[in-house]
Design an enzyme around this catalytic site. Structure first.
Site, PDB file in Angstrom:
ATOM      1  N   GLU A  75       0.803  -1.236   0.000  1.00 35.58           N
ATOM      2  CA  GLU A  75       0.000   0.000   0.000  1.00 35.58           C
ATOM      3  C   GLU A  75       0.835   1.285   0.000  1.00 35.58           C
ATOM      4  OE1 GLU A  75      -2.738  -0.529   3.286  1.00 35.58           O
ATOM      5  OE2 GLU A  75      -3.426  -2.435   2.489  1.00 35.58           O
TER       6      GLU A  75
ATOM      7  N   GLU B  84      -6.712 -10.248  -1.013  1.00 32.97           N
ATOM      8  CA  GLU B  84      -7.464  -9.991   0.232  1.00 32.97           C
ATOM      9  C   GLU B  84      -8.940  -9.881  -0.120  1.00 32.97           C
ATOM     10  OE1 GLU B  84      -5.782  -6.727   2.497  1.00 32.97           O
ATOM     11  OE2 GLU B  84      -3.729  -7.391   2.106  1.00 32.97           O
TER      12      GLU B  84
HETATM   13  O1  G3I Z   1      -4.102  -7.940  19.093  1.00 33.25           O
HETATM   14  C1  G3I Z   1      -4.656  -6.765  19.679  1.00 33.25           C
HETATM   15  C2  G3I Z   1      -5.251  -7.052  21.012  1.00 33.25           C
HETATM   16  O2  G3I Z   1      -4.237  -7.481  21.879  1.00 33.25           O
HETATM   17  C3  G3I Z   1      -5.938  -5.788  21.523  1.00 33.25           C
HETATM   18  O3  G3I Z   1      -6.571  -6.068  22.736  1.00 33.25           O
HETATM   19  C4  G3I Z   1      -6.955  -5.287  20.515  1.00 33.25           C
HETATM   20  C5  G3I Z   1      -7.613  -3.994  20.967  1.00 33.25           C
HETATM   21  O4  G3I Z   1      -7.859  -3.120  19.897  1.00 33.25           O
HETATM   22  O5  G3I Z   1      -6.311  -5.056  19.302  1.00 33.25           O
HETATM   23  C6  G3I Z   1      -5.711  -6.209  18.743  1.00 33.25           C
HETATM   24  O6  G3I Z   1      -5.082  -5.880  17.566  1.00 33.25           O
HETATM   25  C7  G3I Z   1      -5.894  -5.604  16.454  1.00 33.25           C
HETATM   26  C8  G3I Z   1      -5.525  -6.583  15.357  1.00 33.25           C
HETATM   27  O7  G3I Z   1      -6.212  -6.254  14.172  1.00 33.25           O
HETATM   28  C9  G3I Z   1      -5.817  -8.029  15.722  1.00 33.25           C
HETATM   29  O8  G3I Z   1      -7.185  -8.222  15.890  1.00 33.25           O
HETATM   30  C10 G3I Z   1      -5.643  -4.176  16.003  1.00 33.25           C
HETATM   31  O9  G3I Z   1      -6.133  -3.277  16.958  1.00 33.25           O
HETATM   32  C11 G3I Z   1      -6.309  -3.938  14.665  1.00 33.25           C
HETATM   33  O10 G3I Z   1      -5.907  -2.657  14.186  1.00 33.25           O
HETATM   34  C12 G3I Z   1      -5.883  -4.983  13.679  1.00 33.25           C
HETATM   35  O11 G3I Z   1      -6.561  -4.772  12.443  1.00 33.25           O
HETATM   36  C13 G3I Z   1      -5.944  -5.336  11.310  1.00 33.25           C
HETATM   37  C14 G3I Z   1      -5.692  -4.248  10.283  1.00 33.25           C
HETATM   38  O12 G3I Z   1      -5.128  -4.833   9.107  1.00 33.25           O
HETATM   39  C15 G3I Z   1      -4.752  -3.197  10.828  1.00 33.25           C
HETATM   40  O13 G3I Z   1      -4.403  -2.285   9.893  1.00 33.25           O
HETATM   41  C16 G3I Z   1      -6.866  -6.389  10.731  1.00 33.25           C
HETATM   42  O14 G3I Z   1      -6.986  -7.481  11.635  1.00 33.25           O
HETATM   43  C17 G3I Z   1      -6.310  -6.896   9.393  1.00 33.25           C
HETATM   44  O15 G3I Z   1      -7.261  -7.712   8.757  1.00 33.25           O
HETATM   45  C18 G3I Z   1      -6.017  -5.718   8.480  1.00 33.25           C
HETATM   46  O16 G3I Z   1      -5.479  -6.221   7.284  1.00 33.25           O
HETATM   47  C19 G3I Z   1      -5.151  -5.262   6.271  1.00 33.25           C
HETATM   48  C20 G3I Z   1      -3.987  -5.837   5.481  1.00 33.25           C
HETATM   49  O17 G3I Z   1      -2.937  -6.154   6.359  1.00 33.25           O
HETATM   50  C21 G3I Z   1      -3.528  -4.884   4.394  1.00 33.25           C
HETATM   51  N1  G3I Z   1      -4.624  -4.501   3.542  1.00 33.25           N
HETATM   52  C22 G3I Z   1      -5.811  -3.992   4.214  1.00 33.25           C
HETATM   53  C23 G3I Z   1      -6.292  -4.979   5.274  1.00 33.25           C
HETATM   54  C24 G3I Z   1      -7.566  -4.501   5.932  1.00 33.25           C
HETATM   55  O18 G3I Z   1      -7.332  -3.335   6.671  1.00 33.25           O
END
Ligand code: G3I
Length: 325
Positions: free
Chosen positions: A130, A236
């Site tokens: 990205e 994705e």
């Molecule tokens: O693991 C922590 C946990 O310990 C905590 O309690 C909780 C509270 O917010 O957060 C957890 O982490 C989260 C993580 O996902 C795991 O669930 C993060 O906050 C959250 O920001 C994170 O989101 C991920 C996102 O990328 C972040 O940018 C999504 O799961 C993931 O599917 C998403 O994937 C991205 C690709 O990597 C790139 N392309 C876009 C795609 C969608 O955004």
């Protein structure tokens, strides 16, 4: 519809899923679906900088090692996501001082440590993720700020030095929908190739909405990348049903549209040349696993399985597309 046959057995190319590794450890139903249906695994979060490299001198390997073991015991491919991105960065990195040379060393070390450890176990990587804005300009990410626009080229060169056999991808979203952004990415890849910088594939993230991108847009985009000789990963895939956040539950009509949409996407993919097909990866197993509700603060049902791990019409659409019906 029936999911007793694995999806991956139905096609000549890998069928992948983004895996939440902590969930893989504790949820048997989840683990069974991953094991039974898919033969390519992308870690959804654990390889991202803040998780794998949380302090300057600290790498956390346990989760990724677990995924590798799981994949090896089930004979599955692992696709590495992602090395250099502007999100999910640890605080130490954001506060890191130093000049361009220091940042190049830092980036090189990060890429080398990870790729060397998983050499031969992870055969392909989203090296840069990205890097572009929607208008086709380069994102003002920390990498661009500290190293300059050449950081992309450098990241690919380092990745190739770290593992000469690895397939190296650039991964981004809206590449079918947004022609401006696609043009910028095509230009970048053409330039890299003209300088003999190794790049082998494009990850066309498929975060789509119920109505768009259209079949023609997906087709045009995929063909343009194919012409550059790249492997194409629909990397994705999910199909949002509730962009206006006004629905409490999906109607049959919405689920039917979602089914038609995924079938169209898969049929489109089928038309690519066999050597261009890296695979299709869905971004999560069940609706409850999707990143969309948390990220946009709304309900949504973008994936193949519902919250109870039952197949949705979308699953059947995927299958029909794979069977070329
Ligand atoms: O693991 C922590 C946990 O310990 C905590 O309690 C909780 C509270 O917010 O957060 C957890 O982490 C989260 C993580 O996902 C795991 O669930 C993060 O906050 C959250 O920001 C994170 O989101 C991920 C996102 O990328 C972040 O940018 C999504 O799961 C993931 O599917 C998403 O994937 C991205 C690709 O990597 C790139 N392309 C876009 C795609 C969608 O955004």
């Amino acid at each position: 519809c029936d999911d007793t046959q694995p999806l991956f057995g139905l096609s000549g190319f890998p069928i992948g899923v983004a895996v939440d590794v902590p969930k893989l450890r504790y949820d048997n139903q989840y683990r069974d679906i991953v094991h039974n249906q898919f033969n390519s695994l992308t870690p959804e979060n654990i390889l991202k900088f803040e998780n794998i490299h949380p302090a300057e001198a600290q790498y956390e390997w346990a989760e990724m090692d677990h995924l590798i073991e799981f994949a090896q015991s089930g004979n599955k491919r692992v696709h590495g996501h992602t090395l250099i991105w502007h999100k999910q960065l640890p605080v130490w990195l954001l506060n890191h001082k130093g000049n361009k040379e220091d940042w190049l060393v830092l980036m090189r070390d990060h890429i080398f440590k990870i790729m060397t450890r998983y050499k031969g176990k992870v055969q392909s990587w989203d090296v840069v993720n990205e890097a572009f804005n929607e208008d086709g300009t380069l994102r003002h990410s920390i990498w661009n700020q500290k190293i300059g626009p050449g950081y992309i080229e450098q990241a690919f060169l380092f990745a190739h030095q770290a593992d000469k056999d690895a397939l190296l991808f650039y991964n981004d979203f809206n590449l079918a929908l947004n022609a401006n952004k696609r043009k910028a990415v095509l230009k970048l890849i053409t330039t890299l190739k003209s300088k003999n910088v190794p790049i082998h594939g494009i990850g066309m993230q498929m975060h789509v909405f119920d109505g768009f991108p259209s079949q023609t847009e997906i087709n045009t985009a995929a063909i343009e990348f194919q012409k550059l000789g790249l492997k194409i990963h629909f990397s994705e895939l999910d199909i949002s049903l509730n962009p206006l956040a006004n629905k409490q539950a999906p109607t049959n009509k919405m689920l039917g549209n979602q089914k038609r949409k995924i079938k169209m996407i898969v049929l489109n993919y089928q038309q690519l040349g066999i050597s261009s097909k890296f695979g299709i990866t869905v971004w999560g197993v069940s609706d409850i696993d999707s990143w969309i509700p948390a990220n946009f603060n709304r309900m949504d049902w973008p994936l193949l399985y519902d919250d109870e791990y039952q197949t949705k019409p979308m699953y059947c659409g995927f299958k029909e597309g794979l069977l070329n019906k």
